[in-house]
Design a protein around this motif. Structure first.
Motif, short mmCIF file in Angstrom:
data_model
loop_
_atom_site.label_atom_id
_atom_site.label_comp_id
_atom_site.label_asym_id
_atom_site.label_seq_id
_atom_site.Cartn_x
_atom_site.Cartn_y
_atom_site.Cartn_z
N VAL A 1 64.56 37.06 -60.17
CA VAL A 1 64.90 35.81 -59.49
C VAL A 1 65.38 36.15 -58.09
CG1 VAL A 1 66.20 33.67 -59.59
CG2 VAL A 1 65.52 34.81 -61.72
N ILE A 2 64.54 35.83 -57.10
CA ILE A 2 64.80 36.18 -55.70
C ILE A 2 65.56 35.04 -55.04
CG2 ILE A 2 63.74 36.84 -53.51
CD1 ILE A 2 61.16 37.43 -55.30
N GLN A 3 66.69 35.35 -54.42
CA GLN A 3 67.47 34.34 -53.70
C GLN A 3 66.87 34.14 -52.31
OE1 GLN A 3 70.27 32.53 -54.52
NE2 GLN A 3 70.58 31.65 -52.49
N ASP A 4 66.37 32.94 -52.02
CA ASP A 4 65.80 32.64 -50.70
C ASP A 4 66.12 31.19 -50.36
OD1 ASP A 4 64.37 32.16 -48.42
OD2 ASP A 4 62.43 32.84 -49.20
N ASN A 5 67.22 31.00 -49.64
CA ASN A 5 67.59 29.64 -49.23
C ASN A 5 67.33 29.41 -47.74
OD1 ASN A 5 69.63 31.20 -48.19
ND2 ASN A 5 71.25 30.35 -49.49
N HIS A 6 66.43 30.25 -47.17
CA HIS A 6 66.05 30.10 -45.76
C HIS A 6 64.64 29.53 -45.61
CE1 HIS A 6 69.67 32.23 -44.63
NE2 HIS A 6 69.31 33.28 -45.35
N SER A 7 63.72 29.95 -46.47
CA SER A 7 62.34 29.49 -46.36
C SER A 7 62.22 28.02 -46.75
CB SER A 7 61.43 30.32 -47.27
OG SER A 7 61.45 31.68 -46.92
N GLU A 8 61.20 27.36 -46.23
CA GLU A 8 60.88 26.02 -46.68
C GLU A 8 60.36 26.08 -48.11
OE1 GLU A 8 58.11 24.20 -44.06
OE2 GLU A 8 59.43 24.27 -42.30
N ASN A 9 60.36 24.95 -48.79
CA ASN A 9 59.82 24.91 -50.15
C ASN A 9 58.33 25.24 -50.15
OD1 ASN A 9 62.27 24.24 -51.24
ND2 ASN A 9 61.78 22.10 -51.58
N SER A 10 57.89 25.94 -51.16
CA SER A 10 56.47 26.25 -51.30
C SER A 10 55.69 24.96 -51.58
CB SER A 10 56.25 27.23 -52.46
OG SER A 10 56.58 26.60 -53.70
N VAL A 11 54.39 25.03 -51.37
CA VAL A 11 53.49 23.95 -51.76
C VAL A 11 52.55 24.52 -52.81
CG1 VAL A 11 51.69 22.35 -51.04
CG2 VAL A 11 53.63 22.82 -49.51
N SER A 12 52.67 24.01 -54.03
CA SER A 12 51.85 24.52 -55.13
C SER A 12 50.46 23.92 -55.05
CB SER A 12 52.50 24.16 -56.47
OG SER A 12 51.73 24.65 -57.55
N SER A 13 49.46 24.79 -55.03
CA SER A 13 48.07 24.34 -54.98
C SER A 13 47.18 25.49 -55.40
CB SER A 13 47.73 23.83 -53.56
OG SER A 13 46.48 23.18 -53.55
N ILE A 14 45.98 25.54 -54.89
CA ILE A 14 45.02 26.57 -55.30
C ILE A 14 45.53 27.95 -54.92
CG2 ILE A 14 42.67 27.44 -54.95
CD1 ILE A 14 41.90 24.41 -54.57
N GLY A 15 45.55 28.85 -55.88
CA GLY A 15 46.10 30.19 -55.69
C GLY A 15 47.51 30.33 -56.21
N SER A 16 48.15 29.21 -56.58
CA SER A 16 49.52 29.26 -57.08
C SER A 16 49.57 29.71 -58.54
CB SER A 16 50.16 27.87 -57.00
OG SER A 16 50.35 27.46 -55.68
N ILE A 17 50.69 30.29 -58.90
CA ILE A 17 51.03 30.45 -60.32
C ILE A 17 51.67 29.13 -60.73
CG2 ILE A 17 52.38 31.73 -62.01
CD1 ILE A 17 52.11 34.18 -60.19
N HIS A 18 50.98 28.39 -61.56
CA HIS A 18 51.35 27.00 -61.86
C HIS A 18 52.62 26.91 -62.69
CE1 HIS A 18 50.87 23.10 -64.08
NE2 HIS A 18 50.59 22.68 -62.86
#
Length: 317
Positions: free
Chosen positions: A208-225
């Motif tokens: 579990v990687i702590q990352d509160n700087h990046s914007e939220n990911s956008v789940s789509s093609i290529g994502s681990i659903h």
């Protein structure tokens, strides 16, 4: 029994995914079926020769839409378990032979691994089995040209990138019996990582990687659903459903997939988790030795057999 039951990925083309996971990575195709919520969508299962819980990765084919967007609150990478450091060297050469992007052999969390990119840039990897594991506990894929000494053994671990990592760690410890073993830095970055593992025969880890700087990911093609975590049987699943309702957590209610029963919900960082039973009526995939996608028969649950002709006509291949 707490395992990574399976991990599900979105790819644009089922035939390309079949070529990659079956013919390059050497996993057995344990089932070519359809998404039971959308019959126009292929759902492919790959794993060891028995299709055991803890060994399977599944692919949803979504032909249209944007590519995924990197960010936090995401399932970032899936790593497969291999027998040895020699196996990593074998896989380096094989990835190069098939022009697969990879980052060489790295050392992370006291384990040797290779990170590489799958179809549609899905984050994947190989990691050497944990020293406490026994090779004879596994059933490597059968229908493959990969030497037995280097075949993928099972799922090993997933990397989750989250905005509030402690919330996900608490969820995994309190409700899924994973145990936080260590904290460290994510490779050479400033991000802290919590390392959780199970106490089962098939050793699995969740980072579990702590990352509160990046914007939220956008789940789509290529994502681990989503990540599926095992639960013993339907009785335990019903109890888990009741606990979700008691916590006022939105969930799918129990879905009877015939192959297993499951329930979906999102953790506090919006990570999609499926809880799936170990018990179920798993179909056997005919003609597993075929190397071309079109030669693989379609497996359907019994309740869809009467719709086979219509379903087949709607699929893209």
């Amino acid at each position: 029994m707490t395992l990574l039951h399976h991990v599900s990925i979105i790819n644009r083309n089922a035939e390309d995914a079949f070529h990659f996971y079956r013919n390059i990575l050497g996993l057995d195709l344990t089932m070519k079926t359809v998404n039971q919520d959308d019959y126009r969508m292929y759902h492919l299962f790959f794993g060891d020769k028995e299709g055991r819980v803890g060994s399977e990765v599944t692919i949803f084919e979504i032909t249209e839409g944007p590519d995924k967007k990197f960010g936090t609150n995401d399932i970032e990478r899936l790593l497969f378990k291999v027998p040895s450091i020699d196996s990593l060297h074998f896989w380096l050469a094989r990835l190069d032979a098939f022009n697969v992007c990879h980052y060489g052999i790295e050392r992370f969390a006291n384990r040797d691994l290779i990170r590489f990119e799958g179809p549609d840039d899905t984050g994947l990897g190989f990691v050497v089995m944990h020293e406490s594991e026994q090779i004879d506990e596994f059933m490597p894929p059968q229908h493959t040209e990969i030497p037995l000494a280097h075949r993928i053994l099972a799922l090993d671990s997933v990397h989750l990138r989250t905005r509030f990592s402690k919330a996900t760690v608490n969820e995994l410890e309190r409700y899924h019996d994973f145990i936080e073993r260590d904290t460290l830095n994510f490779f050479d970055s400033e991000h802290n990582v919590s390392v959780l593992s199970n106490d089962d025969v098939m050793y699995h880890e969740i980072y579990v990687i702590q990352d509160n700087h990046s914007e939220n990911s956008v789940s789509s093609i290529g994502s681990i659903h989503h990540v599926a975590i095992s639960i013993a049987d339907t009785e335990h699943l019903r109890s888990f459903e009741a606990s979700l309702n008691e916590r006022n957590i939105v969930n799918s209610s129990i879905k009877n997939r015939e192959f297993f029963q499951s329930i979906y919900y999102r953790d506090p960082n919006h990570i999609l988790i499926e809880i799936a039973t170990v018990e179920g009526k798993k179909s056997t995939q005919p003609n597993q030795s075929a190397t071309e996608f079109k030669h693989i028969p379609l497996v359907l649950p019994e309740y869809l057999e009467s719709k086979r002709e219509v379903i087949s006509s709607q699929l893209t291949h």
